[in-house]
Enzyme design. Structure first.
Site, PDB file in Angstrom:
ATOM      1  N   HIS A 187       0.709  -1.289   0.007  1.00  9.81           N
ATOM      2  CA  HIS A 187       0.182  -0.078   0.071  1.00  9.81           C
ATOM      3  C   HIS A 187       0.855   1.306  -0.039  1.00  9.81           C
ATOM      4  O   HIS A 187       0.725   2.567  -0.666  1.00  9.81           O
ATOM      5  CB  HIS A 187      -1.074   0.007   1.225  1.00  9.81           C
ATOM      6  CG  HIS A 187      -2.148   0.650   1.136  1.00  9.81           C
ATOM      7  ND1 HIS A 187      -3.584   0.168   1.481  1.00  9.81           N
ATOM      8  CD2 HIS A 187      -2.670   1.724   0.097  1.00  9.81           C
ATOM      9  CE1 HIS A 187      -4.430   0.953   1.249  1.00  9.81           C
ATOM     10  NE2 HIS A 187      -4.058   1.982   0.417  1.00  9.81           N
ATOM     11  N   ARG A 280     -12.202  -8.678  -7.315  1.00 11.82           N
ATOM     12  CA  ARG A 280     -11.938  -9.837  -6.362  1.00 11.82           C
ATOM     13  C   ARG A 280     -13.333  -9.974  -5.293  1.00 11.82           C
ATOM     14  O   ARG A 280     -13.507  -9.222  -4.736  1.00 11.82           O
ATOM     15  CB  ARG A 280     -10.792  -9.160  -5.272  1.00 11.82           C
ATOM     16  CG  ARG A 280      -9.572  -8.900  -5.993  1.00 11.82           C
ATOM     17  CD  ARG A 280      -8.442  -8.170  -5.075  1.00 11.82           C
ATOM     18  NE  ARG A 280      -7.323  -8.023  -5.635  1.00 11.82           N
ATOM     19  CZ  ARG A 280      -6.874  -6.477  -6.007  1.00 11.82           C
ATOM     20  NH1 ARG A 280      -7.883  -5.664  -5.568  1.00 11.82           N
ATOM     21  NH2 ARG A 280      -5.902  -6.173  -6.358  1.00 11.82           N
ATOM     22  N   GLU A 405      -1.325 -16.703 -13.855  1.00 11.73           N
ATOM     23  CA  GLU A 405      -0.617 -16.501 -12.617  1.00 11.73           C
ATOM     24  C   GLU A 405       0.634 -17.542 -12.301  1.00 11.73           C
ATOM     25  O   GLU A 405       1.672 -17.399 -11.596  1.00 11.73           O
ATOM     26  CB  GLU A 405      -1.507 -16.376 -11.274  1.00 11.73           C
ATOM     27  CG  GLU A 405      -2.610 -15.667 -11.609  1.00 11.73           C
ATOM     28  CD  GLU A 405      -3.575 -15.838 -10.606  1.00 11.73           C
ATOM     29  OE1 GLU A 405      -3.445 -15.114  -9.404  1.00 11.73           O
ATOM     30  OE2 GLU A 405      -4.361 -16.859 -10.550  1.00 11.73           O
ATOM     31  N   ASN A 428       1.582  -9.884 -10.132  1.00  8.76           N
ATOM     32  CA  ASN A 428       2.074 -10.030  -8.908  1.00  8.76           C
ATOM     33  C   ASN A 428       2.287 -11.644  -8.507  1.00  8.76           C
ATOM     34  O   ASN A 428       3.541 -12.024  -8.102  1.00  8.76           O
ATOM     35  CB  ASN A 428       1.023  -9.564  -7.715  1.00  8.76           C
ATOM     36  CG  ASN A 428       0.811  -7.935  -8.095  1.00  8.76           C
ATOM     37  OD1 ASN A 428       1.687  -7.292  -8.860  1.00  8.76           O
ATOM     38  ND2 ASN A 428      -0.163  -7.516  -7.387  1.00  8.76           N
ATOM     39  N   ASP A 429       1.390 -12.396  -8.881  1.00  9.50           N
ATOM     40  CA  ASP A 429       1.603 -13.677  -8.377  1.00  9.50           C
ATOM     41  C   ASP A 429       2.548 -14.538  -9.452  1.00  9.50           C
ATOM     42  O   ASP A 429       3.295 -15.325  -9.122  1.00  9.50           O
ATOM     43  CB  ASP A 429       0.241 -14.499  -8.525  1.00  9.50           C
ATOM     44  CG  ASP A 429      -0.310 -14.391  -7.068  1.00  9.50           C
ATOM     45  OD1 ASP A 429       0.421 -14.771  -6.073  1.00  9.50           O
ATOM     46  OD2 ASP A 429      -1.574 -14.695  -6.889  1.00  9.50           O
ATOM     47  N   ARG A 439       5.875 -12.773  -2.439  1.00  8.08           N
ATOM     48  CA  ARG A 439       5.498 -11.302  -2.697  1.00  8.08           C
ATOM     49  C   ARG A 439       5.452 -10.538  -1.643  1.00  8.08           C
ATOM     50  O   ARG A 439       5.607  -9.163  -1.350  1.00  8.08           O
ATOM     51  CB  ARG A 439       4.448 -11.016  -3.478  1.00  8.08           C
ATOM     52  CG  ARG A 439       3.215 -11.605  -3.002  1.00  8.08           C
ATOM     53  CD  ARG A 439       1.874 -11.555  -4.050  1.00  8.08           C
ATOM     54  NE  ARG A 439       1.614 -10.214  -3.809  1.00  8.08           N
ATOM     55  CZ  ARG A 439       0.206 -10.279  -4.582  1.00  8.08           C
ATOM     56  NH1 ARG A 439      -0.375 -11.119  -5.018  1.00  8.08           N
ATOM     57  NH2 ARG A 439      -0.613  -8.874  -4.237  1.00  8.08           N
ATOM     58  N   CYS A 476      -3.633  -7.481 -14.865  1.00 11.16           N
ATOM     59  CA  CYS A 476      -4.303  -6.774 -13.786  1.00 11.16           C
ATOM     60  C   CYS A 476      -3.491  -6.805 -12.569  1.00 11.16           C
ATOM     61  O   CYS A 476      -3.951  -6.459 -11.337  1.00 11.16           O
ATOM     62  CB  CYS A 476      -5.524  -7.352 -13.472  1.00 11.16           C
ATOM     63  SG  CYS A 476      -5.404  -9.229 -13.179  1.00 11.16           S
TER      64      CYS A 476
END
Length: 543
Positions: A187, A280, A405, A428-429, A439, A476
């Site tokens: 964040h 999500r 992913e 990310n994954d 991560r 994404c």
């Protein structure tokens, strides 16, 4: 002056230098004793302390706007969470714990559950820790943790920053951020970009660096001692964007939002998102002791879809498993949950759960008027993709795709594209599986840099397969939120980009200044590079 130099992961563009101000470390764990003489009186101290913390955060929220305000308001609401308060009060009464210790233990249960969940939910664990420390400090009569008041422009150095701390920063006083921990998807990284503050995370050794001033490069991730003079070349004010994702040569690229709640959806719509590339659905399940009914799920999904009537929304089915705190699934313990039964794999054993979710998604789509597609997480083979698409069609959902992913899905993209309507890359994954690098772990954050050439080459391979098949391909993950990297992805064949709403304007504005020729040149340069820093430089050259 010494030649002290460190390297981390640059997550927010710009360069700045100036005097260092260190953010105090988190409070130590409160002691177990002494035991309170009257447990009911001791327990009664907890709620007022949470109310004070919530009130302070709400007052800070009133001084800022946009994402910063939303983060502070969310953190304030978390401070007053009835389940946290009741759990802490029960620990005081049942186990004779001091109030501060009880709050710490009660919050830690939430933190552990979120961290076990992985991905997006694990990133929210820092929010709970922040609230915990603020309430504990109030109960102990200590100063609240967080960023100190700044008298002059400074470079902030911290182990990590809570979202509420980052949200309250004044860009005119904070020249740059450097954290020892954290990662590209934290964040802190997202908010730093939205505030236009250069930032470097996962900078190992910065806390031990005893220097009065630092120079920070948010592009290369380099941090070194400076002469102390204040210099700022950050990203500045937010870009303006007309809400249409289009290159200057007229090539269309959908610029979409990532959402996980009705509040996220409203924020994305307000920021101009052309739709949603990743919805999500876990928020509907996290606190459920039993599986939510089809009716409850339908209502929850419809609330998220409502702002996007007539616009495209891609709904990801439940990304859960043994590593997620979803009691109703009764998962068996696993030695390595990240490589276990998660995502679509859960549905192979419990297809009824998937079928009910698809039924609810179809009903919510009809109710809201959004143009809904579905996609499955953690797909590894074309056979799995085909199985999912068949069930989606059976539920009345016309457009179905999968997440890429897992490296095997990227390597099998041509076969998968024969059975799906579209694919979406979760960078990310995909990065954490390509590099075998968690991560959430600061020590390996550099491997999760989305500019890593090995990751880019794998994405390019998927892009080639999608282009050959004439099918849409989205991204994404946080890679899509980097304006320069967004151009590189388009040059690889990506047709839509989906991101946190704070990045929409910057990415949309950047696309408007690029053409497909420039994007393809940038992609070729990045793919030929040997390391992330060189890849960035090569991508920037054509612009």
């Amino acid at each position: 002056m010494s030649s002290a130099r460190l390297s981390g992961v640059g997550v927010s563009s710009g360069r700045a230098s100036g005097p260092v101000v260190r953010v105090a470390e988190a409070l130590p764990e409160p002691p177990l004793g002494p035991r309170p003489a009257d447990t009911k009186v001791e327990a009664s101290r907890i709620r007022p302390a949470t109310e004070v913390v919530a009130q302070r955060l709400m007052e800070r929220a009133k001084t800022v706007e946009g994402e910063a305000r939303a983060v502070l308001e969310t953190t304030a609401a978390m401070a007053g969470d009835p389940s946290l308060i009741k759990s802490a009060e029960k620990l005081v009464v049942d186990e004779s714990l001091p109030a501060a210790r009880a709050v710490h233990q009660a919050a830690q249960k939430f933190v552990t559950a979120l961290q076990a969940a992985g991905g997006y939910m694990a990133e929210r664990a820092r929010d709970v820790q922040d609230v915990r420390d603020r309430v504990v400090a109030e109960l102990l009569g200590l100063p609240a943790p967080g960023v100190p008041d700044l008298d002059s422009p400074s470079v902030l150095v911290a182990r990590d920053l809570a979202p509420a701390d980052t949200a309250g920063l004044d860009p005119s006083k904070v020249l740059a951020l450097v954290t020892e921990e954290g990662g590209p998807t934290s964040h802190t990284a997202i908010l730093a970009r939205s505030l236009g503050i250069p930032a470097v995370v996962a900078c190992r050794g910065v806390l031990a660096l005893d220097v009065p001033a630092l120079e920070v490069d948010g592009d290369t991730g380099q941090v070194r001692e400076s002469d102390g003079k204040v210099r700022a070349a950050g990203t500045g004010k937010k870009a303006t964007w007309n809400g249409v994702g289009v290159l200057k040569d007229g090539h269309r690229v959908k610029v979409l939002g990532n959402v996980g709640s009705p509040a996220d959806a409203a924020a994305a719509a307000a920021a101009g998102a052309e739709g949603v590339g990743l919805f999500r659905t876990e928020f509907c399940f996290l606190d459920a002791a039993e599986e939510p009914s089809v009716a409850d799920q339908t209502a929850a999904y419809a609330a998220v879809l409502a702002p996007f009537k007539g616009k495209p929304v891609v709904v990801r089915t439940l990304d859960a498993g043994a590593d997620k705190p979803l009691a109703f699934l009764n998962p068996d313990p696993e030695p390595n949950p990240a490589l276990g039964v998660r995502g679509l794999r859960v549905a192979f054993d419990r297809p009824d759960v998937l079928d009910r979710q698809l039924e609810a998604i179809a009903a919510a789509a009809a109710e809201s008027g959004a143009d809904v597609s579905v996609m499955a997480p953690m797909v590894a083979t074309a056979a799995e993709a085909s199985w999912f698409v068949a069930r989606a069609r059976q539920a009345g959902i016309k457009r179905a795709g999968v997440m890429v992913e897992v490296p095997s899905a990227a390597l099998s993209a041509r076969e998968i594209l024969q059975v799906v309507d579209f694919i979406s890359i979760g960078t990310n994954d995909l990065a954490q599986y390509v590099f075998a690098a968690d991560r959430q772990l600061g020590g390996v954050a550099a491997l999760n840099d989305p500019w890593q050439p090995a990751l880019l080459r794998l994405i390019a391979q998927v892009g080639e397969a999608a282009t050959a098949a004439g099918k849409q391909i989205g991204v994404c993950g946080e890679a899509a939120a980097d304006p320069l990297l967004a151009c590189v992805l388009i040059g690889m064949g990506v047709t839509s980009l989906s991101m946190n709403h704070t990045a929409l304007a910057d990415v949309g504005a950047k696309l408007a200044t690029s053409s497909m020729d420039i994007c393809q040149l940038a992609a070729r340069g990045a793919l030929a590079a040997g390391d992330p820093a060189t890849a960035k430089l090569a991508a920037r050259a054509p612009h």
